[in-house]
Design a protein around this motif. Structure first.
Motif, PDB file in Angstrom:
ATOM      1  N   ILE A   1      11.103   9.286 -35.577  1.00 51.42           N
ATOM      2  CA  ILE A   1      10.320  10.524 -35.606  1.00 51.42           C
ATOM      3  C   ILE A   1       8.851  10.222 -35.898  1.00 51.42           C
ATOM      4  CG2 ILE A   1       9.933  12.624 -36.952  1.00 51.42           C
ATOM      5  CD1 ILE A   1      12.848  13.078 -37.057  1.00 51.42           C
TER       6      ILE A   1
ATOM      7  N   ARG B   1      14.228   7.974 -39.510  1.00 54.51           N
ATOM      8  CA  ARG B   1      12.905   8.480 -39.882  1.00 54.51           C
ATOM      9  C   ARG B   1      11.806   7.801 -39.041  1.00 54.51           C
ATOM     10  NH1 ARG B   1      14.241  12.506 -43.744  1.00 54.51           N
ATOM     11  NH2 ARG B   1      15.503  11.598 -45.402  1.00 54.51           N
TER      12      ARG B   1
ATOM     13  N   ASP C   1      17.612   2.879 -33.414  1.00 51.43           N
ATOM     14  CA  ASP C   1      17.341   3.163 -34.820  1.00 51.43           C
ATOM     15  C   ASP C   1      16.746   1.922 -35.479  1.00 51.43           C
ATOM     16  OD1 ASP C   1      18.333   5.649 -34.441  1.00 51.43           O
ATOM     17  OD2 ASP C   1      20.267   5.284 -35.394  1.00 51.43           O
TER      18      ASP C   1
ATOM     19  N   VAL D   1      21.078  18.392 -44.157  1.00 55.95           N
ATOM     20  CA  VAL D   1      21.318  16.965 -44.320  1.00 55.95           C
ATOM     21  C   VAL D   1      21.663  16.723 -45.779  1.00 55.95           C
ATOM     22  CG1 VAL D   1      20.334  14.668 -44.151  1.00 55.95           C
ATOM     23  CG2 VAL D   1      19.734  16.406 -42.464  1.00 55.95           C
TER      24      VAL D   1
ATOM     25  N   ALA E   1      10.217  18.451 -39.694  1.00 55.02           N
ATOM     26  CA  ALA E   1      11.199  17.701 -38.909  1.00 55.02           C
ATOM     27  C   ALA E   1      11.459  16.327 -39.505  1.00 55.02           C
ATOM     28  CB  ALA E   1      10.704  17.566 -37.468  1.00 55.02           C
TER      29      ALA E   1
ATOM     30  N   GLU F   1      13.638  16.749 -42.760  1.00 58.11           N
ATOM     31  CA  GLU F   1      14.961  17.356 -42.559  1.00 58.11           C
ATOM     32  C   GLU F   1      15.907  16.524 -41.710  1.00 58.11           C
ATOM     33  OE1 GLU F   1      15.918  21.828 -42.907  1.00 58.11           O
ATOM     34  OE2 GLU F   1      14.653  21.513 -41.164  1.00 58.11           O
ATOM     35  N   THR F   2      15.389  15.551 -40.980  1.00 57.98           N
ATOM     36  CA  THR F   2      16.229  14.855 -40.016  1.00 57.98           C
ATOM     37  C   THR F   2      17.370  14.087 -40.679  1.00 57.98           C
ATOM     38  OG1 THR F   2      16.245  13.313 -38.160  1.00 57.98           O
ATOM     39  CG2 THR F   2      14.831  12.743 -40.004  1.00 57.98           C
TER      40      THR F   2
ATOM     41  N   GLY G   1      18.604  11.736 -38.707  1.00 56.00           N
ATOM     42  CA  GLY G   1      18.485  10.529 -37.908  1.00 56.00           C
ATOM     43  C   GLY G   1      17.454   9.575 -38.463  1.00 56.00           C
TER      44      GLY G   1
ATOM     45  N   ASN H   1      18.084   6.972 -43.947  1.00 57.27           N
ATOM     46  CA  ASN H   1      19.126   7.530 -43.098  1.00 57.27           C
ATOM     47  C   ASN H   1      19.877   6.459 -42.328  1.00 57.27           C
ATOM     48  OD1 ASN H   1      18.566  10.102 -43.930  1.00 57.27           O
ATOM     49  ND2 ASN H   1      17.421  10.695 -42.116  1.00 57.27           N
TER      50      ASN H   1
END
Length: 590
Positions: free
Chosen positions: A372, A369, A384, A497, A361, A364-365, A367, A390
Motif C-alpha cells: 500500500i 503494508r 507481499d 482487522v 487504508a 486498516e488493511t 494485507g 501483517n
C-alpha cells in the motif's frame, strides 16, 4: 569526455561500486545536465553531489533547509577529506568561509534557502567559480509537498543567473504530482527525472490501534536496542512521554520548538552522539538529523499524510541495517484530522481528504503494508514484503457490518448526544443512573450485543470514526457522518482487522533489529575504540565508521592498512586518521 568516477568513489569514500541509481545521477551531473533524483532515505543522495564536488572545478553550492542538517553533513564531508563549509547564522567563522570560497578552496558550500535567495549571496556567487547547484529536500519547493518552504521558490531565479552551472535536486519524498511540480519550479527537463525505487526493505512496518500508548511504546523500546525516535503530536506530549519512558532506564530526552534553545540543542547533540538514546519529539525533529544508526521510529499518533509517514519512518535504518517503524493510531486522530481539513482553504480540502483516506487504508488493511505504501508513490508490487506486521502475523479479517449497524442505530436512538463509552454501555445492557434517567433501557437497542460480539464494539466504533461514518461534536458526543447511510442501508461493508493475539511471556528482542554480534567480543572492543575516537574528535561515532564496517572488521580481522582498504566504507582519509587505532584493537584481541 566524462571522467570515470569510480576511482574517486573508491579513494575518497571507500566504496567499490555505486548503489541503485547513484551512478545514473552522478553521470548526468558530470555531463553538466539538470537532474531531479528521487531516492529513498539511506540510498546515498548526498554522495550524488559530494562525489562530483571533488571531481569538478569550482565549488558545489548545496541548499539545505536546516542548520543542524548542514552541520551534520559538514562533519561527514570533512571526515572523508572533502573541503566544506557552511554559511549560517550559527557560524562564527563566516568571514573565513567566504574567503575560502572566493579563493577556490572549497569543494562544498552549504547554505539555507532564506540566505541563498538574497541579492548579497548572488553577488558572492559571482566572485568565484561554481561547479554545481545541489538542492536538498527539493520537495520543499512544491506546494503539493508536505514541507513547503516559500524561499525554495526563489532558487530558480538565483540559478538562472548562472545558466552554465548544472543543477541537481534531491528528495526522498515526492509523489507524481509533487515530482512534476519540482521539475517545473526548478527548471529541470522531464528527461532529467531519475526515480529510484521507494522501498526500504530493511524497515519493518507495524501499525497498531492505541491501547495504552506509553506502555506500547515502552515495549517497542524494550525490544529494540539502539537509538530511536518517538514522534508525538504536541509539545506537552513529548515531555510527558520522555519522562514516562525514561523510567525504563534508557536515556531519554524531549525535543520541541518550545524548549529553551540551549536545552533543545544539547538534547539534539546528545542524541546524535548516543548509541542508545531515545528522543521524544515533534515532527520538526528529524529532517535536520543525518544520523544513520536510528534503530526504530515510533509514532504516538497519526502523521499528517503518507508522504510525511514515509519521510519520518525513513529516518530509521539509514545505514541499511534492520530497523522498526511502529505507528500507534486512534479514531480521535482521524477526527482531529478532519477538523483541521475543515480549516484549510476550500480548494485544498479535496486533496487533504484524499491524503487522509490513504492513511486510513494503510492502517486498516489486513494485507501487506509495504504494498500500500509503495503503491501510493506509483510503485506496483505484486508480492507481499514478508517484513511488516501483517505479513508476519497473519491478522484475521472479520465482517463486522451487523455490529456496525447496531452501533449506528444506538447512536441515532440515543439522540446523537453521547460518546463511545455510553453507547457501548447501551448496546451491552449495562445499567447506569444516566440510562435509567434517560429511559434508554427501554430502547430496542438496549442490550442487543452480547457474547463474542461484545469484543467487536470498541474496534467497530474506531472503524466508524476512521471512515467518517461517525464524527464527534464539540461536546464529545457522536453524530452521523456522510459514510453512515451506506452502512445502515447495507450498501457498504465494515471489515475489521483483528491483530493476532500475543503469546504470554516476557518481552522478546525484535528479530527485525540488527543484532550486535555479542558472541564476538572483538566487535564490542571495536565499538569502544570508535567511541573513544569520536569523543576525541568531537564527532558522533557513526562519522568514524558505521556498525556494518565494524562487523566486517570483526569478521575478517584485517592485519594491515592494505587489508583495511578492502573493506567497504574505508576511504583514504579515514584509513590515515583511524586505521592504525583499529588495527591495534584487532591485534590486541589476538
Amino acid at each position: 569526455m566524462i571522467p570515470d568516477p569510480l576511482p574517486t568513489l573508491s579513494r575518497v569514500f571507500g566504496f567499490p561500486a555505486f548503489r541503485g541509481v547513484q551512478e545514473d545521477v552522478v553521470a548526468r551531473v558530470l555531463a553538466g545536465e539538470r537532474t531531479l533524483g528521487v531516492m529513498p532515505t539511506g540510498a546515498g543522495k548526498s554522495l550524488c553531489y559530494q562525489l562530483p564536488s571533488v571531481m569538478l572545478e569550482g565549488t558545489c553550492v548545496v541548499v539545505s533547509p536546516l542548520i543542524a542538517l548542514m552541520h551534520d553533513q559538514l562533519r561527514a564531508a570533512e571526515a572523508v577529506g572533502i573541503r566544506a563549509a557552511t554559511l549560517t547564522s550559527a557560524d562564527q567563522n563566516r568571514a573565513e568561509s567566504i574567503a575560502r570560497f572566493r579563493a577556490g578552496e572549497l569543494d562544498l558550500l552549504y547554505i539555507a534557502p532564506e540566505r541563498a535567495s538574497t541579492g548579497h549571496f548572488r553577488e558572492l556567487l559571482a566572485s568565484a567559480p561554481l561547479s554545481l547547484f545541489a538542492i536538498d529536500e527539493a520537495h520543499c519547493v512544491s506546494e503539493w509537498g508536505h514541507d513547503f518552504r516559500p524561499d525554495y521558490r526563489l532558487l530558480a531565479p538565483l540559478m538562472d543567473a548562472f545558466p552554465d552551472v548544472p543543477r541537481l535536486a534531491l528528495t526522498a519524498t515526492a509523489d507524481a504530482h509533487t515530482r512534476s511540480d519540482i521539475l517545473q519550479q526548478l527548471g529541470i527537463p522531464q528527461d532529467g527525472l531519475i526515480v529510484s525505487g521507494f522501498d526500504r526493505p530493511n524497515i519493518r512496518y507495524a501499525i497498531s490501534p492505541k491501547a495504552n500508548t506509553t506502555k506500547q511504546i515502552a515495549d517497542v523500546i524494550a525490544a529494540t536496542p539502539g537509538p530511536g525516535i518517538v514522534y508525538a503530536q504536541t509539545r506537552a506530549a513529548t515531555e510527558k512521554l520522555a519522562e514516562a519512558l525514561g523510567r525504563s532506564g534508557r536515556p531519554t530526552r524531549a525535543y520541541h520548538a518550545g524548549l529553551d534553545p540551549h536545552i533543545r540543542q544539547k538534547n539534539q547533540a546528545d542524541f546524535v552522539a548516543s548509541e542508545d538514546m531515545v528522543i521524544c519529539a515533534t515532527v520538526a525533529f528529524g529532517m535536520g538529523i543525518d544520523k544513520p544508526d536510528v534503530r526504530f521510529v515510533a509514532h504516538a499518533g497519526l502523521p499528517k499524510s503518507i508522504e510525511a509517514y514515509y519521510q519520518e519512518t525513513g529516518r530509521a535504518g539509514r545505514d541499511g541495517d534492520p530497523a522498526v517503524a511502529h505507528l500507534f493510531w486512534g479514531a480521535e486522530d482521524f477526527a482531529r484530522a478532519r477538523q483541521r481539513i475543515g480549516e484549510v482553504e476550500p480548494d485544498r480540502q479535496a486533496g487533504e481528504r484524499t491524503r487522509l483516506a490513504a492513511l486510513g487504508a494503510l492502517v486498516e488493511t489486513a494485507g501487506c503494508r509495504r504494498r500500500i505504501l509503495l503503491k501510493h508513490f506509483g510503485e506496483d508490487r505484486h508480492e507481499d514484503c514478508g517484513n511488516c506486521d501483517n505479513c508476519l502475523g497473519s491478522p484475521d479479517a472479520v465482517d463486522a457490518t451487523e455490529t456496525a449497524r447496531k452501533f449506528l442505530s444506538a447512536v441515532f436512538r440515543t439522540g446523537q448526544l453521547f460518546g463511545v463509552g455510553y453507547v457501548e454501555q447501551v448496546l451491552l445492557g449495562q445499567s447506569t443512573e444516566r440510562s435509567v434517567d434517560r429511559g434508554h433501557e427501554s430502547l430496542s437497542v438496549w442490550g442487543i450485543v452480547d457474547g463474542e460480539e461484545a469484543a467487536l464494539v470498541k474496534p467497530v466504533a474506531r472503524a466508524l470514526l476512521l471512515r467518517d461514518a461517525l464524527r464527534t461534536n464539540a461536546h464529545g458526543g457522536l453524530e452521523f457522518g456522510p459514510a453512515a447511510r451506506p452502512i445502515l442501508k447495507e450498501d457498504a461493508r465494515v471489515m475489521l482487522v483483528l491483530p493476532p493475539k500475543r503469546a504470554r511471556g516476557g518481552r522478546k528482542r525484535d528479530a527485525g533489529v540488527a543484532a550486535n554480534p555479542a558472541d564476538n567480543p572483538l566487535f564490542e572492543a571495536l565499538r569502544t575504540c570508535r567511541r573513544d575516537l569520536a569523543k576525541e574528535a568531537g564527532v558522533p561515532p557513526y562519522v568514524i565508521f558505521h556498525d556494518s564496517v565494524l562487523r566486517e572488521m570483526a569478521a575478517q580481522r584485517p592485519d594491515s592498512r592494505a587489508a583495511l582498504m578492502h573493506l567497504s566504507g574505508i576511504g583514504a582519509r579515514k584509513l590515515e586518521a583511524y586505521g592504525d587505532a583499529f588495527l591495534q584493537v584487532i591485534r590486541d584481541a589476538g
